[in-house]
Design a protein around this motif. Structure first.
Motif, PDB file in Angstrom:
ATOM      1  N   GLY A   1       5.051   6.344  -0.109  1.00  0.00           N
ATOM      2  CA  GLY A   1       5.948   6.887  -0.755  1.00  0.00           C
ATOM      3  C   GLY A   1       6.074   7.035  -2.543  1.00  0.00           C
ATOM      4  N   LEU A   2       5.385   7.207  -3.105  1.00  0.00           N
ATOM      5  CA  LEU A   2       5.041   6.951  -4.101  1.00  0.00           C
ATOM      6  C   LEU A   2       4.048   8.235  -4.309  1.00  0.00           C
TER       7      LEU A   2
ATOM      8  N   ALA B   1       5.963  -2.048   5.984  1.00  0.00           N
ATOM      9  CA  ALA B   1       7.094  -1.650   5.348  1.00  0.00           C
ATOM     10  C   ALA B   1       6.825  -1.302   4.424  1.00  0.00           C
ATOM     11  N   LEU B   2       5.469  -2.688   3.518  1.00  0.00           N
ATOM     12  CA  LEU B   2       4.988  -2.107   2.065  1.00  0.00           C
ATOM     13  C   LEU B   2       4.646  -1.106   1.962  1.00  0.00           C
TER      14      LEU B   2
ATOM     15  N   GLN C   1      -2.085   7.829   2.532  1.00  0.00           N
ATOM     16  CA  GLN C   1      -2.074   6.324   3.588  1.00  0.00           C
ATOM     17  C   GLN C   1      -3.224   5.230   3.759  1.00  0.00           C
ATOM     18  N   LYS C   2      -4.292   5.975   3.242  1.00  0.00           N
ATOM     19  CA  LYS C   2      -5.556   4.706   2.923  1.00  0.00           C
ATOM     20  C   LYS C   2      -5.050   3.623   1.669  1.00  0.00           C
ATOM     21  N   THR C   3      -4.652   4.787   0.464  1.00  0.00           N
ATOM     22  CA  THR C   3      -4.522   3.938  -1.080  1.00  0.00           C
ATOM     23  C   THR C   3      -3.339   3.105  -0.385  1.00  0.00           C
TER      24      THR C   3
END
Length: 198
Positions: free
Chosen positions: A17-18, A10-11, A23-25
Motif C-alpha cells: 500500500g506504500l 497482512a504485512l 507486490q514483489k518488493t
C-alpha cells in the motif's frame, strides 16, 4: 490456497500500500522484516509510532515538523521570497543545494479533477493571505512539470492578479512528470536559476 500465514499476508499488503512499492518488493520487505532481530523491529515500530504521534504540518507553511512551527518559518521571518511546492518532501532538494533562502508553502497536492482533487482541497486561500500579510515580493512556483502542476500554477497566477508579487516558475530542465524530491541537485539548480516569469 495461500502458503503464507495470514499475518504475513497482512504485512505484505501493508507494504504494498506504500507509494512506489509493488507486490514483489512488498513481499521481499515483509520477509526481510521477519528475519531481523526482534529488537530491531521493535525499534522500527517505535520510530513509526513516534513519527505518527509527533510529526504534524506546520500551521504556517504545512511542511512536516515536530515543533510548534517548522524551523524555516521560525528562522526566516521577514524573508520576501516564497517557494510553493506540492508536498513537504519537495523542500529537501532546495535546502540540500542551498539555492533558496526564503520561505516555503506546501499545497498538499495539485489540482487533479480525475482524482477528485479540486482547488478547495489545497491551501490556496491561506497562501494568498500569507503573501498579503508578509509582503512577499517573489513567489516561485516549484510544482513539477505535469499537466496538473501547470493547471495549479495557472490557478495560483489568476488568484494573485492585482497583487504586486513577482511570479516565476522553474525552468523546463526537469523531466516531464517527475517528482521534485527525486531531481538531482544540478538539475534543480539550473531549473531554479533559469526560472521564468508567469
Amino acid at each position: 490456497m495461500s502458503v503464507e500465514p495470514e499475518s504475513l499476508e497482512a504485512l505484505i499488503a501493508e507494504f504494498a500500500g506504500l507509494p512506489g512499492i509493488g507486490q514483489k518488493t512488498a513481499r521481499r520487505l515483509a520477509y526481510h522484516v521477519l528475519t531481523r532481530p526482534k529488537s530491531d523491529i521493535e525499534r522500527f515500530a517505535g520510530n513509526l509510532t513516534n513519527a505518527i504521534e509527533k510529526v504534524h504540518p506546520c500551521p504556517k507553511c504545512h511542511a512536516f515538523t515536530d515543533e510548534e512551527q517548522c524551523p524555516i518559518c521560525s528562522e526566516r521571518q521577514g524573508a520576501k521570497a516564497m517557494c510553493v511546492v506540492e508536498k513537504s518532501s519537495d523542500i529537501l532538494p532546495f535546502e540540500r543545494s542551498g539555492i533558496f533562502k526564503g520561505l516555503y508553502f506546501v499545497l498538499g497536492n495539485v489540482i487533479s479533477p480525475l482524482d477528485g482533487i479540486g482547488p478547495e482541497q489545497l491551501h490556496l486561500s491561506q497562501l494568498v493571505q500569507r503573501i498579503k500579510d508578509e509582503g512577499i515580493e517573489e513567489l516561485v512556483l516549484a510544482l513539477g512539470s505535469s499537466p496538473e502542476a501547470d493547471s495549479t500554477a495557472l490557478m495560483i497566477d489568476r488568484m494573485l492578479a492585482g497583487l504586486s508579487v513577482k511570479r516565476t516558475r522553474l525552468a523546463r530542465g526537469i523531466p516531464m512528470g517527475s517528482d521534485l524530491e527525486f531531481v538531482d541537485e544540478i538539475t534543480m539548480l539550473r531549473a531554479f536559476e533559469g526560472r521564468v516569469s508567469l
